[in-house]
Design an enzyme around this catalytic site. Structure first.
Site, mmCIF file in Angstrom:
data_model
loop_
_atom_site.group_PDB
_atom_site.id
_atom_site.type_symbol
_atom_site.label_atom_id
_atom_site.label_comp_id
_atom_site.label_asym_id
_atom_site.label_seq_id
_atom_site.Cartn_x
_atom_site.Cartn_y
_atom_site.Cartn_z
ATOM 1 C CE LYS A 112 -3.972 -2.184 0.529
ATOM 2 N NZ LYS A 112 -3.630 -3.558 0.562
HETATM 3 C C1 LIG Z 1 -4.106 -4.774 0.159
HETATM 4 C C2 LIG Z 1 -3.330 -6.029 0.042
HETATM 5 C C3 LIG Z 1 -3.618 -6.849 -0.788
HETATM 6 C C4 LIG Z 1 -4.665 -6.867 -1.794
HETATM 7 O O1 LIG Z 1 -4.603 -5.833 -2.694
HETATM 8 P P1 LIG Z 1 -5.788 -5.277 -3.650
HETATM 9 O O2 LIG Z 1 -5.277 -4.213 -4.482
HETATM 10 O O3 LIG Z 1 -6.895 -4.788 -2.659
HETATM 11 O O4 LIG Z 1 -6.273 -6.492 -4.256
HETATM 12 C C5 LIG Z 1 -2.744 -8.054 -0.827
HETATM 13 N N1 LIG Z 1 -1.833 -8.145 0.109
HETATM 14 C C6 LIG Z 1 -1.388 -7.315 0.982
HETATM 15 C C7 LIG Z 1 -0.319 -7.562 1.717
HETATM 16 C C8 LIG Z 1 -2.186 -6.179 1.043
HETATM 17 O O5 LIG Z 1 -2.152 -5.103 2.021
#
Ligand SMILES: *Cc1c(COP(=O)(O)O)cnc(C)c1O
Length: 497
Positions: A112
């Site tokens: 993120k």
């Molecule tokens: C948010 C997240 C995901 C999923 O990603 P999306 O874009 O919501 O599909 C997968 N792994 C981690 C560690 C995340 O923080």
């Protein structure tokens, strides 16, 4: 030429990129999509010599056409600096028969950070450009990682406040502690009694609450979103798929034009959608492998064409993927409906009313780029142990879901095309689950003892993000019911209802 954005649900107005970033969600509840996906302006081979920041500029300028070169470079250089613990920003490492694109080297050690390090800069710039005098209130629902990354990005950014809702008991202890220790006078963290979908639906309802918008405006506030529905999150994520292809070229692992596959551990469908956009920009990506955990609503969708959220919500060891409503899928639905907002709106209305929708065969035929599968809890744990034993590499639970699904794909298809696996979190963020996967005997130890054990096994330094919460005081204690989110927001903002 200016690229404009429109709602997936039929609102006629076209928005500039900065307007779309500022607003987050369209007024009719739809998501903003660009009128077209721009093609890369240079041959991909030229990117092989580019830094992450240079790549980011070349990609993002094509989407965010109303930002000036100076503005965009300022945003990029402020975001991708020494908050990341490697100059590469997103290193690609070969382990076993795949390439792991490590997207967790930022401030909060999850992918993120790739988008949330830059979103505050994009948003503050957008506010200036659009002469917005209101204070921007970032309202976010998190399954664990977005919350901390958004808090870290927006803390003490002037002209903004940030309110994060997370499912109490639905995130890992380290994720929770990371959020509850967040500093910043403008940062608020609230646990809700409910799961991530409850938090996300509640946030969407607040965005769509016209009466609240009016009260807020009178008091000098307006909402925006740091969730992955904001195009200011999506666009920065396209960058690292271009970058990873260029790295493979630079490393001599592929030749120019050679196709690769990409595997993405998926929740809200933002990360994999960014890979799909990269493909449409001209990056030679063949298959997009969509990996789910036991909440396998996307696997079922890709196999049957029916999206059905009417099922038990399962808490897993990959909590950031514990999602039954993958919001960003709407952008793909809109596309395969032939950019027909009426069709999209009808399907989304079915999803709200009946909890499910079914796409036509014609639409389904356009999903050939995607392959969906899932990994159970036991398979995920076994995959962590296997890669550790074979390569000495310790991955987190989310990455392990992807790694496992990648193996299933190879078995199913016999396709050995070189594959990039998005590695979305540091194992230090999910230490207990990771260590238990290697040996269940670790479970008796405390969270921070496990951090030290992981350090011994992996030989990877404990990230700052973990060191700093060992002793940090808890600064937030708000908890509310899922149906009291509006009251909570009003209370935080000092609004009379
Ligand atoms: C948010 C997240 C995901 C999923 O990603 P999306 O874009 O919501 O599909 C997968 N792994 C981690 C560690 C995340 O923080």
């Amino acid at each position: 030429m200016e690229l404009l954005y429109r709602s997936t649900r039929g609102e006629k107005k076209a928005y500039t990129a900065s307007e779309a970033v500022l607003q987050g969600l369209a007024k009719d509840g739809g998501l903003f999509v660009p009128d077209s996906i721009p093609a890369l302006e240079r041959p991909i081979s030229e990117f092989a010599g580019f830094s992450y920041q240079e790549t980011a500029y070349e990609v993002m300028k094509l989407f965010l056409t109303d930002y000036t070169e100076e503005e965009l470079k300022h945003c990029i250089n402020s975001a991708y600096d020494d908050k990341f613990d490697t100059k590469l920003i997103a290193p690609l490492v070969k382990k076993g028969d795949a390439y792991y694109l490590e997207l967790f080297h930022g401030a909060t050690i999850a992918f993120k950070d790739m988008a949330l390090s830059i979103l505050p800069y994009l948003m503050v710039t957008a506010a200036k450009k659009n002469h917005c005098d209101n204070e921007i209130v970032i309202l976010t629902a998190t399954s664990g990682d977005t919350g901390k990354a958004a808090l870290a990005g927006f803390a003490d950014v002037s002209g903004t406040k940030i309110i994060v809702f997370y499912p109490k008991g639905g995130v890992s202890p380290i994720q929770e502690k990371q959020m509850l220790t967040q500093k910043g006078n403008n940062a608020f963290v609230v646990g809700i009694h409910g799961n991530f979908d409850d938090a996300q639906s509640g946030v969407k309802a607040l965005f769509n609450d016209k009466e609240l918008a009016k009260t807020m405006d009178e008091a000098g506030f307006q909402f925006s979103s740091a969730n992955s529905i904001n195009i200011g999150r999506l666009v920065p994520q396209v960058v690292y798929y271009v970058y990873s292809y260029a790295q493979l070229l630079a490393m001599g692992e592929i030749t120019e034009g050679e196709s690769i596959n990409v595997t993405v551990p998926t929740g809200n469908f933002g990360n994999i959608l960014a890979a799909y956009y990269a493909k449409q920009m001209g990056v030679p990506i063949q298959k997009l492998i969509c990996a789910s955990n036991d909440n396998k609503v996307l696997y079922d969708f890709f196999t049957t064409g029916c999206y059905d959220r009417n099922r038990e919500f399962i808490l897993t060891t990959s909590p950031s993927m514990d999602i039954l409503i993958s919001s960003n899928l709407e952008r793909l639905i809109y596309k395969i409906a032939g950019a027909d907002s009426e069709k999209d709106a009808a399907l989304m209305s079915d999803l709200t009313k009946k909890g499910k929708y079914e796409i036509t065969d014609e639409m389904k035929a356009q999903l050939a780029d995607f392959y969906g599968n899932y990994a159970t809890e036991a398979q995920t744990a076994a995959q962590i142990k296997k890669l550790y034993e074979e390569c000495g590499y310790i991955m987190d639970t989310h990455t392990a879901v992807a790694s496992c699904v990648y193996d299933k794909y190879v078995k199913d298809s016999g396709d050995h095309t070189k594959t990039v696996i998005a590695s979305t979190a540091s194992p230090y963020k999910f230490t207990r689950s990771v260590m238990n996967a290697i040996d269940p005997a670790y479970d008796v130890k405390s969270d921070f003892e496990l951090v030290d054990e992981l350090n011994k096994l992996s030989n990877v330094a404990v990230p700052n993000a973990i060191e700093e919460i060992r002793t940090a005081p808890i600064l937030h204690n708000r908890v509310c019911d899922g149906d009291k989110m509006k009251e909570t927001v009003c209370d935080i903002l000092g609004l009379n209802q």
